[in-house]
Structures are given as structure tokens and as C-alpha cells.
Scaffold this active site. Structure first.
Site, PDB file in Angstrom:
ATOM      1  CD  GLU A  49      -2.728   1.155   2.561  1.00  0.00           C
ATOM      2  OE1 GLU A  49      -3.845   1.706   2.492  1.00  0.00           O
ATOM      3  OE2 GLU A  49      -2.296   0.622   3.604  1.00  0.00           O
ATOM      4  CE  LYS A 121      -7.490   1.092   3.251  1.00  0.00           C
ATOM      5  NZ  LYS A 121      -6.311   1.677   3.961  1.00  0.00           N
ATOM      6  CB  CYS A 162      -4.294  -1.701   4.208  1.00  0.00           C
ATOM      7  SG  CYS A 162      -3.444  -1.483   5.796  1.00  0.00           S
TER       8      CYS A 162
END
Length: 289
Positions: A49, A121, A162
Site C-alpha cells: 500500500e 480501497k 490493508c
């Protein structure tokens, strides 16, 4: 879906980085580590990330972040994928999508340098951690709204980033939609990493019965953040196939055979056993006489 007769085996490489505030330096380090993974035989290589820029200061972040069109970091990764002839997965980078909002976006590049997939995300990391650490990702970042699958030559890859890791419904949805591998490029904090990184990744592998590929940020960053490292490759049975340390940048590789997905799902066919249900709240005195 992959072409009929395609091989089910390949070597995956994960790049562990300590990205800072200098985009050019980050890209040079990314290139060095990706080349190391390719030299070790990896035909799919994933970076963590925010590989291109790790920045917590809002003003600095917006000065350094560019839109997708004409973005030199994207062009750099496209050229690197072409040079090495690999599937290069830029775990994520910030992309300016509004004057006051950035997308935390993954890119998957083909060996020809084409963008095969993008994923923004979905889940924003807004937390107060013990010890005074505070994160408000939603202040700067626009959450995504679409789960993404992409076909590789060997099988189907689901894309996550994440904090998505804490939302198992996303992983089950990807698996039921056809994923055999799921990517989790990350920048976990040290406290949450020590407590939850391994157990959450193993749980997602076991629940989804997919290979999990999780490249991580590591160490003390110029922005003042410290990340956990321990990049992991996991089997659909929850076994650790490769793990990096928590000390510094490195590369790990593992050989993947997607027949293991079929075997795990044959042994425990839980993805076929969902049942509809409702949630009820039973009062403690509902049946009192």
C-alpha cells in the site's frame, strides 16, 4: 477466466518497502526490489500500500499527489512491467480524483504494460490507537464502492487493500465470485500488526479458501509513521508459505499451485453452504410466566 489449458502454477513475489516522502526515491527503490523478485523467477510481483508516497501531512500529500492521466509513477510502473515481462501489481498509490480528495488505488499492469485492473480501497482507516496514534483516512481519501476481480494467466485475483482485511464479507464475496487468489497490499501499524496481522490474514485465507498475497510496508517512515512489515504469502489452508521479517525492505517469493484451492474447497465446501437467516433480539423476559 484463464484460458483453457493454461498452467495452474506460477511464482509470486512480494516486495516489502519503507516508502518515504520522495516519490522519485520511492520509485527507484520499488524498481530495485521488483527486479530482485523478477530475477528470483516471480511472474507476478506485488508492492505494498502507498508504495509511491507515504505522507501524513495533508498539505504535503496534496502537493505531491497527481491525477491518473499523465501520472509519471504510473508510466514508470508500466515501463517496468514491460521491461521485466511480469504482471506488476502496484499495491496502491494516491491518485487525485477531486480537488480535496484522493483515491487509494491499486493498479495491476500486464507484461505489456497495459492497465488490467484498478481498485479503490473501500474501507477507510479512521481510528484512535492506544499510545496517542490517530488516523483519519477519510479526511483525505475518497472510499471506493466496487469490489474488483481480474483474470491472470493462472487464475482469478481479487483486489483488496490493508484495512479491508477487517471486513470478511468482502473476501467471501470475492471468493464466491470466482477469486482463487486475493491481494492485500498493506501498511499496518506496529500495534495492530503485532496483535492482528497474522491471525486476520490466516482467517481470510481459511474462510475464502484462497491464496493470500500481502505485501507490506515496514519500519520508520519520514512522515513519522512506523509500520509492521511481515509480508506474507498464505495457502488456502491457512499455511504460511513465505514471510518477510519486520526489520526492513526485502523480497519474498513462493510457488503457487492453484490446484490447492480446489483441494481446500473439496475438503471443506463451506463456500457452498451459505444459508439465509435473520437476526432477532430476544428479550430476557419474553417467556417469563
Amino acid at each position: 477466466m484463464p484460458a483453457a489449458g493454461a498452467s495452474s502454477t506460477f511464482r509470486a513475489g512480494l516486495v516489502q518497502m519503507c516508502s518515504g516522502r520522495d516519490v522519485a526515491r520511492n520509485l527507484n527503490e520499488l524498481s530495485r526490489l521488483v527486479r530482485e523478485a523478477a530475477a528470483a523467477g516471480a511472474s507476478y510481483v506485488q508492492t505494498p500500500e502507498v508504495s509511491v508516497l507515504m505522507e501524513r501531512d495533508r498539505a504535503r500529500l496534496f502537493v505531491e499527489t497527481r491525477p491518473e492521466e499523465g501520472n509519471p509513477a504510473i508510466a514508470h510502473c508500466q515501463a517496468l512491467a514491460r521491461e521485466l515481462g511480469i504482471w506488476l501489481h502496484l499495491g496502491s498509490m494516491g491518485v487525485l480524483v477531486k480537488p480535496d480528495k484522493i483515491a487509494n488505488r491499486s493498479y495491476l499492469f500486464t507484461p505489456e504494460g497495459r492497465i488490467a485492473a484498478r481498485y479503490d480501497k473501500i474501507h477507510m482507516f479512521d481510528v484512535e490507537l492506544p499510545g496517542g496514534e490517530s488516523y483519519r483516512e477519510s479526511r483525505n481519501f475518497e472510499p471506493g464502492s466496487k469490489a474488483v476481480l481480474v483474470d491472470l494467466p493462472w487464475g482469478t485475483l481479487g483486489l483488496t487493500i490493508c484495512y479491508d482485511l477487517r471486513f470478511p464479507a468482502l473476501y467471501r464475496a470475492l471468493a464466491k465470485a470466482g477469486a482463487q487468489l486475493i491481494a492485500v497490499p498493506s501498511a499496518f501499524t506496529v500495534p495492530t500488526g503485532q496483535a492482528h496481522w497474522h491471525v486476520l490474514l490466516r482467517a481470510r485465507a481459511i474462510e475464502s479458501q484462497c491464496f493470500i498475497l500481502a505485501a507490506a510496508q515496514v519500519g520508520e517512515h519520514e512522515s513519522g509513521r512506523t509500520t509492521y512489515g511481515h509480508s506474507l504469502i498464505l495457502s488456502p489452508w491457512g499455511e504460511i508459505l513465505a514471510e518477510a521479517d519486520g526489520e526492513g525492505p526485502s523480497v519474498i517469493v513462493a510457488d503457487i499451485d492453484l490446484k490447492a484451492v480446489e483441494e481446500a474447497r473439496r475438503r471443506v465446501p463451506s463456500l457452498q453452504h451459505d444459508r439465509a437467516f435473520e437476526v432477532v433480539h430476544s428479550s430476557s423476559d419474553a417467556h417469563a410466566s
